[in-house]
Design a protein around this motif. Structure first.
Motif, PDB file in Angstrom:
ATOM      1  N   ARG A 259       1.064  10.408 -18.791  1.00 19.08           N
ATOM      2  CA  ARG A 259       1.776  10.499 -17.520  1.00 19.08           C
ATOM      3  C   ARG A 259       0.836  10.605 -16.326  1.00 19.08           C
ATOM      4  O   ARG A 259       1.273  10.538 -15.189  1.00 19.08           O
ATOM      5  N   HIS A 260      -0.441  10.833 -16.551  1.00 21.63           N
ATOM      6  CA  HIS A 260      -1.379  11.046 -15.444  1.00 21.63           C
ATOM      7  C   HIS A 260      -1.831   9.713 -14.856  1.00 21.63           C
ATOM      8  O   HIS A 260      -2.139   8.774 -15.582  1.00 21.63           O
ATOM      9  N   ARG A 261      -1.882   9.661 -13.527  1.00 22.08           N
ATOM     10  CA  ARG A 261      -2.323   8.456 -12.841  1.00 22.08           C
ATOM     11  C   ARG A 261      -3.717   8.675 -12.280  1.00 22.08           C
ATOM     12  O   ARG A 261      -4.065   9.776 -11.870  1.00 22.08           O
ATOM     13  N   ARG A 262      -4.478   7.593 -12.263  1.00 17.68           N
ATOM     14  CA  ARG A 262      -5.828   7.649 -11.718  1.00 17.68           C
ATOM     15  C   ARG A 262      -5.946   6.627 -10.602  1.00 17.68           C
ATOM     16  O   ARG A 262      -5.558   5.478 -10.753  1.00 17.68           O
ATOM     17  N   TRP A 263      -6.495   7.081  -9.483  1.00 18.85           N
ATOM     18  CA  TRP A 263      -6.582   6.255  -8.281  1.00 18.85           C
ATOM     19  C   TRP A 263      -8.018   5.788  -8.100  1.00 18.85           C
ATOM     20  O   TRP A 263      -8.946   6.594  -8.006  1.00 18.85           O
ATOM     21  N   THR A 264      -8.208   4.475  -8.017  1.00 22.50           N
ATOM     22  CA  THR A 264      -9.533   3.910  -7.805  1.00 22.50           C
ATOM     23  C   THR A 264      -9.878   3.920  -6.316  1.00 22.50           C
ATOM     24  O   THR A 264      -9.042   4.260  -5.465  1.00 22.50           O
ATOM     25  N   ALA A 265     -11.116   3.537  -6.006  1.00 21.71           N
ATOM     26  CA  ALA A 265     -11.545   3.470  -4.604  1.00 21.71           C
ATOM     27  C   ALA A 265     -10.663   2.508  -3.815  1.00 21.71           C
ATOM     28  O   ALA A 265     -10.346   2.749  -2.644  1.00 21.71           O
ATOM     29  N   THR A 266     -10.256   1.389  -4.432  1.00 18.77           N
ATOM     30  CA  THR A 266      -9.368   0.432  -3.756  1.00 18.77           C
ATOM     31  C   THR A 266      -8.005   1.058  -3.470  1.00 18.77           C
ATOM     32  O   THR A 266      -7.441   0.883  -2.384  1.00 18.77           O
TER      33      THR A 266
ATOM     34  N   ALA B  55      -8.393   3.507  -0.605  1.00 19.99           N
ATOM     35  CA  ALA B  55      -8.560   2.803   0.673  1.00 19.99           C
ATOM     36  C   ALA B  55      -7.211   2.342   1.211  1.00 19.99           C
ATOM     37  O   ALA B  55      -6.956   2.386   2.419  1.00 19.99           O
ATOM     38  N   ARG B  56      -6.327   1.905   0.297  1.00 19.21           N
ATOM     39  CA  ARG B  56      -4.999   1.470   0.727  1.00 19.21           C
ATOM     40  C   ARG B  56      -4.201   2.651   1.289  1.00 19.21           C
ATOM     41  O   ARG B  56      -3.513   2.531   2.299  1.00 19.21           O
ATOM     42  N   LEU B  57      -4.331   3.809   0.653  1.00 19.56           N
ATOM     43  CA  LEU B  57      -3.642   5.004   1.149  1.00 19.56           C
ATOM     44  C   LEU B  57      -4.235   5.470   2.474  1.00 19.56           C
ATOM     45  O   LEU B  57      -3.504   5.964   3.354  1.00 19.56           O
ATOM     46  N   GLU B  58      -5.547   5.353   2.628  1.00 19.43           N
ATOM     47  CA  GLU B  58      -6.177   5.719   3.907  1.00 19.43           C
ATOM     48  C   GLU B  58      -5.643   4.840   5.032  1.00 19.43           C
ATOM     49  O   GLU B  58      -5.399   5.313   6.151  1.00 19.43           O
ATOM     50  N   ARG B  59      -5.457   3.557   4.717  1.00 23.63           N
ATOM     51  CA  ARG B  59      -4.883   2.640   5.700  1.00 23.63           C
ATOM     52  C   ARG B  59      -3.451   3.053   6.040  1.00 23.63           C
ATOM     53  O   ARG B  59      -3.044   3.025   7.198  1.00 23.63           O
ATOM     54  N   MET B  60      -2.694   3.473   5.045  1.00 24.46           N
ATOM     55  CA  MET B  60      -1.320   3.932   5.263  1.00 24.46           C
ATOM     56  C   MET B  60      -1.307   5.151   6.181  1.00 24.46           C
ATOM     57  O   MET B  60      -0.509   5.235   7.120  1.00 24.46           O
ATOM     58  N   CYS B  61      -2.200   6.098   5.923  1.00 27.46           N
ATOM     59  CA  CYS B  61      -2.277   7.299   6.763  1.00 27.46           C
ATOM     60  C   CYS B  61      -2.605   6.937   8.210  1.00 27.46           C
ATOM     61  O   CYS B  61      -2.004   7.475   9.152  1.00 27.46           O
ATOM     62  N   ALA B  62      -3.562   6.036   8.382  1.00 31.48           N
ATOM     63  CA  ALA B  62      -3.977   5.654   9.736  1.00 31.48           C
ATOM     64  C   ALA B  62      -2.839   4.970  10.483  1.00 31.48           C
ATOM     65  O   ALA B  62      -2.628   5.219  11.682  1.00 31.48           O
ATOM     66  N   LEU B  63      -2.086   4.123   9.799  1.00 28.32           N
ATOM     67  CA  LEU B  63      -0.996   3.389  10.451  1.00 28.32           C
ATOM     68  C   LEU B  63       0.164   4.306  10.810  1.00 28.32           C
ATOM     69  O   LEU B  63       0.721   4.217  11.907  1.00 28.32           O
TER      70      LEU B  63
ATOM     71  N   ALA C  13       4.237   0.292   7.896  1.00 30.94           N
ATOM     72  CA  ALA C  13       2.855   0.671   7.621  1.00 30.94           C
ATOM     73  C   ALA C  13       2.482   0.333   6.185  1.00 30.94           C
ATOM     74  O   ALA C  13       1.372  -0.152   5.911  1.00 30.94           O
ATOM     75  N   ALA C  14       3.408   0.559   5.253  1.00 34.63           N
ATOM     76  CA  ALA C  14       3.137   0.241   3.849  1.00 34.63           C
ATOM     77  C   ALA C  14       2.962  -1.262   3.654  1.00 34.63           C
ATOM     78  O   ALA C  14       2.086  -1.703   2.892  1.00 34.63           O
ATOM     79  N   ARG C  15       3.776  -2.048   4.346  1.00 34.80           N
ATOM     80  CA  ARG C  15       3.652  -3.508   4.234  1.00 34.80           C
ATOM     81  C   ARG C  15       2.268  -3.962   4.692  1.00 34.80           C
ATOM     82  O   ARG C  15       1.611  -4.781   4.039  1.00 34.80           O
ATOM     83  N   LEU C  16       1.805  -3.405   5.809  1.00 31.32           N
ATOM     84  CA  LEU C  16       0.483  -3.777   6.320  1.00 31.32           C
ATOM     85  C   LEU C  16      -0.628  -3.258   5.408  1.00 31.32           C
ATOM     86  O   LEU C  16      -1.641  -3.933   5.203  1.00 31.32           O
ATOM     87  N   ALA C  17      -0.439  -2.053   4.873  1.00 34.27           N
ATOM     88  CA  ALA C  17      -1.452  -1.495   3.984  1.00 34.27           C
ATOM     89  C   ALA C  17      -1.582  -2.338   2.715  1.00 34.27           C
ATOM     90  O   ALA C  17      -2.695  -2.579   2.229  1.00 34.27           O
ATOM     91  N   ARG C  18      -0.459  -2.804   2.194  1.00 39.02           N
ATOM     92  CA  ARG C  18      -0.519  -3.665   1.003  1.00 39.02           C
ATOM     93  C   ARG C  18      -1.143  -5.013   1.335  1.00 39.02           C
ATOM     94  O   ARG C  18      -1.866  -5.593   0.532  1.00 39.02           O
ATOM     95  N   ALA C  19      -0.869  -5.505   2.552  1.00 40.74           N
ATOM     96  CA  ALA C  19      -1.419  -6.803   2.956  1.00 40.74           C
ATOM     97  C   ALA C  19      -2.929  -6.748   3.096  1.00 40.74           C
ATOM     98  O   ALA C  19      -3.615  -7.767   2.968  1.00 40.74           O
ATOM     99  N   ASP C  20      -3.470  -5.540   3.352  1.00 38.95           N
ATOM    100  CA  ASP C  20      -4.916  -5.384   3.487  1.00 38.95           C
ATOM    101  C   ASP C  20      -5.625  -5.264   2.154  1.00 38.95           C
ATOM    102  O   ASP C  20      -6.838  -5.080   2.101  1.00 38.95           O
ATOM    103  N   ALA C  21      -4.866  -5.343   1.037  1.00 38.35           N
ATOM    104  CA  ALA C  21      -5.482  -5.208  -0.284  1.00 38.35           C
ATOM    105  C   ALA C  21      -6.439  -6.372  -0.531  1.00 38.35           C
ATOM    106  O   ALA C  21      -6.258  -7.468  -0.001  1.00 38.35           O
ATOM    107  N   PRO C  22      -7.516  -6.179  -1.335  1.00 37.09           N
ATOM    108  CA  PRO C  22      -8.457  -7.271  -1.642  1.00 37.09           C
ATOM    109  C   PRO C  22      -7.725  -8.465  -2.215  1.00 37.09           C
ATOM    110  O   PRO C  22      -6.747  -8.331  -2.944  1.00 37.09           O
ATOM    111  N   SER C  23      -8.206  -9.681  -1.883  1.00 37.16           N
ATOM    112  CA  SER C  23      -7.505 -10.901  -2.260  1.00 37.16           C
ATOM    113  C   SER C  23      -7.449 -11.113  -3.757  1.00 37.16           C
ATOM    114  O   SER C  23      -6.578 -11.809  -4.259  1.00 37.16           O
TER     115      SER C  23
END
Length: 335
Positions: A56-63, A66-74, A84-94
């Motif tokens: 049940r435990h989740r692990r969050w990578t640097a990517t 970074a997406r959550l940091e973008r969410m916080c900033a927006l 804000a979530a839509r933009l944060a997801r759009a900023d994900a690596p290609s």
């Protein structure tokens, strides 16, 4: 303090990549938000980790972080969480397609929608900064709140920021508290405390007292609402006017002693409620005299705050807002 907090917060992005990622608690501490906020963003907007480990435990990578940091900033800028979530997801690596929002059962989704509507603040037609400050206050996000309030003051100036950003947000939080059975009283206290700190930081050092040019500010006895008076003190200090601020619920004897000791050119008496506004007190202070015989002086008393409505004292100015109060004091000091 939780010993694990330090270990998690000190891990670098390389540690995260090599060690399998951060826990939700570690991410929350790194971003300065509640773990429940991160779980909500995951559930509602699909901002969860790209990969899942066993159990049940989740692990969050640097990517992921970074997406959550973008969410916080927006969201801190006042942008709606969904956008804000839509933009944060759009900023994900290609090379990594962002995961879609996870579907939820209809009944649970409806319940969350009601909860979301109930926790919002009715701000109306206000500056964008109000929304960001309100959201930071609701999240009890101290760092974001301090930054947003300071930015508003720096951009608009103290007087305009108070009238058009801070006051509308304080009023919205107050309405939320009153309409929800004091459920959000901690948010009001939290926001007020940070506004108070921001006002002091924004004001320059208090000017040295000059004979006949000092302004005394105090709440009348029984009155504990000090923020508007703090805003006035900061605005006057910003203009180089000597201020002596005595805060909330100053007893009558202490107020009279302060006036006698400082010999102010102006005295501002704040009353939030009509039950605390005292016409006899204002008249008494306005009649006080000091100085050498033949050149005695009296202070000009400003009756400040909504409590003086219907309690107008003849001959004493009653400026309706911060800008008018500042202008009145400047005019008095400049005579």
């Amino acid at each position: 303090m939780d010993a694990g907090a330090k270990d998690g917060d000190d891990r670098t992005d390389e540690d995260v990549r090599q060690g399998g990622g951060l826990t939700t608690g570690e991410v929350a501490r790194r971003l300065g938000v509640a773990p429940t906020t991160i779980r909500t963003w995951d559930r509602r907007y699909g901002l969860g980790p790209d990969a899942h480990t066993g159990g049940r435990h989740r692990r969050w990578t640097a990517t992921d972080v970074a997406r959550l940091e973008r969410m916080c900033a927006l969201t801190a800028t006042g942008l709606a969480p969904a956008e804000a979530a839509r933009l944060a997801r759009a900023d994900a690596p290609s090379d990594q397609a962002p995961p879609p929002p996870r579907p939820a059962p209809a009944q649970a989704s409806a319940g969350r929608a009601r909860s979301r509507a109930g926790s919002g603040l009715r701000l109306g037609d206000v500056r964008q900064e109000c929304k960001g400050i309100a959201r930071a206050a609701l999240r009890l996000d101290a760092a974001a709140l301090d930054g947003l309030i300071a930015a508003a003051i720096a951009e608009h100036g103290l007087v305009t920021a108070w009238a058009e950003v801070i006051v509308p947000t304080l009023q919205a939080v107050g309405r939320k508290w009153e309409s929800s059975g004091e459920k959000y009283v901690e948010v009001e206290h939290f926001l007020s405390w940070h506004v108070s700190g921001a006002l002091r930081l924004a004001a320059p050092p208090v000017a040295a007292a000059r004979p006949g040019a000092t302004t005394v500010l105090a709440c009348v006895p029984g009155e504990g609402h000090t923020l508007p008076l703090e805003a006035l003190a900061a605005a006057l200090a910003e203009r180089g006017i000597a201020v002596r601020m005595f805060g909330g619920a100053l007893p009558v004897e202490a107020l009279i002693a302060a006036v006698r000791r400082t010999g102010p050119v102006a005295v501002g008496l704040w009353a939030q409620s009509r039950t605390t506004a005292s016409r006899p007190l204002a008249q008494h202070v306005a009649a006080m005299e000091w100085g050498v015989l033949g050149a005695r002086r009296k202070p000009t008393v400003l009756t400040l705050g909504p409590g003086w409505a219907g309690q107008t004292v003849a001959g004493l100015p009653r400026p309706p807002g911060l800008a008018e109060a500042v202008a009145t004091v400047q005019s008095i000091v400049g005579r």
